[in-house]
Design a protein around this motif. Structure first.
Motif, PDB file in Angstrom:
ATOM      1  N   GLU A 223      -7.668  12.510  -5.367  1.00 62.76           N
ATOM      2  CA  GLU A 223      -7.168  11.707  -6.493  1.00 62.76           C
ATOM      3  C   GLU A 223      -5.903  12.334  -7.085  1.00 62.76           C
ATOM      4  O   GLU A 223      -5.816  13.537  -7.262  1.00 62.76           O
TER       5      GLU A 223
ATOM      6  N   GLY B 168      -9.966   9.050   2.391  1.00 61.81           N
ATOM      7  CA  GLY B 168      -8.638   9.170   1.800  1.00 61.81           C
ATOM      8  C   GLY B 168      -8.311  10.533   1.242  1.00 61.81           C
ATOM      9  O   GLY B 168      -9.067  11.489   1.335  1.00 61.81           O
TER      10      GLY B 168
ATOM     11  N   ASP C 234      -2.718   7.309  -9.223  1.00 66.13           N
ATOM     12  CA  ASP C 234      -3.757   6.381  -8.771  1.00 66.13           C
ATOM     13  C   ASP C 234      -4.386   5.683  -9.966  1.00 66.13           C
ATOM     14  O   ASP C 234      -4.540   6.270 -11.034  1.00 66.13           O
TER      15      ASP C 234
ATOM     16  N   LEU D 220      -8.760   3.488  -6.959  1.00 68.88           N
ATOM     17  CA  LEU D 220      -9.971   4.246  -6.693  1.00 68.88           C
ATOM     18  C   LEU D 220     -11.113   3.654  -7.506  1.00 68.88           C
ATOM     19  O   LEU D 220     -11.021   3.567  -8.726  1.00 68.88           O
TER      20      LEU D 220
ATOM     21  N   ASN E  29       1.882  -0.930  -2.986  1.00 63.26           N
ATOM     22  CA  ASN E  29       1.189   0.101  -2.213  1.00 63.26           C
ATOM     23  C   ASN E  29       0.403   1.067  -3.093  1.00 63.26           C
ATOM     24  O   ASN E  29      -0.013   2.132  -2.628  1.00 63.26           O
TER      25      ASN E  29
ATOM     26  N   ARG F 221      -4.909  -1.066  -0.878  1.00 62.58           N
ATOM     27  CA  ARG F 221      -5.332   0.337  -0.729  1.00 62.58           C
ATOM     28  C   ARG F 221      -6.425   0.638  -1.749  1.00 62.58           C
ATOM     29  O   ARG F 221      -6.172   1.150  -2.825  1.00 62.58           O
ATOM     30  N   ILE F 222      -7.660   0.313  -1.386  1.00 64.87           N
ATOM     31  CA  ILE F 222      -8.807   0.478  -2.279  1.00 64.87           C
ATOM     32  C   ILE F 222      -9.748   1.502  -1.650  1.00 64.87           C
ATOM     33  O   ILE F 222     -10.105   1.387  -0.480  1.00 64.87           O
ATOM     34  N   SER F 223     -10.133   2.499  -2.420  1.00 67.69           N
ATOM     35  CA  SER F 223     -11.047   3.528  -1.930  1.00 67.69           C
ATOM     36  C   SER F 223     -12.274   3.599  -2.826  1.00 67.69           C
ATOM     37  O   SER F 223     -12.158   3.520  -4.043  1.00 67.69           O
TER      38      SER F 223
ATOM     39  N   ARG G 262      -2.570   2.843  -5.025  1.00 65.17           N
ATOM     40  CA  ARG G 262      -3.942   3.070  -4.593  1.00 65.17           C
ATOM     41  C   ARG G 262      -4.903   2.856  -5.758  1.00 65.17           C
ATOM     42  O   ARG G 262      -4.659   3.324  -6.868  1.00 65.17           O
TER      43      ARG G 262
END
Length: 141
Positions: free
Chosen positions: A58, A55, A62, A102, A98, A128-130, A100
């Motif tokens: 940061e 992705g 987020d 983290l 939407n 939307r998970i990183s 994100r």
């Protein structure tokens, strides 16, 4: 007339830089001592290292959830419980589906704790998970 000999009555035309240098060096020493003591705010984590990353970098919008080595949850650097974490995720999802998320998990944390955070985000409707890692430096095992 002006002769080559200076008298005691004339003002000194040269500026004395020694006191200025003393003050500057003192300020540099104070700056060096205080910057060594000041630590950036947040949670101290040793993230896993990978050669690739996922992705975009940061950003301020987020939601960052950290899990330290003891399995405690931190949202934006503040310790929280699992219930409060779920509430925050639900609130973020209500504003923006939407958004994100983290997830930063310490390299020594149990897999279960990281999966718990990811599951809470999915329950809130966020997809939307990183998982954040540190870059692996070439030459390290």
């Amino acid at each position: 007339m002006h002769s080559g000999v200076e008298s005691d009555d004339e003002p000194m035309a040269a500026m004395n830089f020694i006191p200025l240098i003393d003050i500057a060096l003192t300020l540099v020493i104070i700056l060096m001592v205080t910057t060594a003591i000041v630590r950036p705010p947040g949670v101290s984590l040793k993230l896993p290292e990978t050669k690739t990353h996922e992705g975009a970098p940061e950003t301020a919008k987020d939601l960052v959830i950290a899990v330290n080595s003891e399995g405690l949850f931190y949202i934006d650097g503040t310790q929280t419980t699992a219930a409060k974490c779920q509430e925050r995720l639900n609130a973020v999802a209500a504003k923006d589906k939407n958004a994100r998320v983290l997830v930063k998990g310490d390299r020594s944390v149990a897999y279960k704790s990281v999966m718990e955070v990811m599951d809470m985000a999915r329950q809130a409707g966020l997809s939307r998970i990183s998982l954040i890692t540190d870059p692996k430096i070439a030459g390290q095992p």
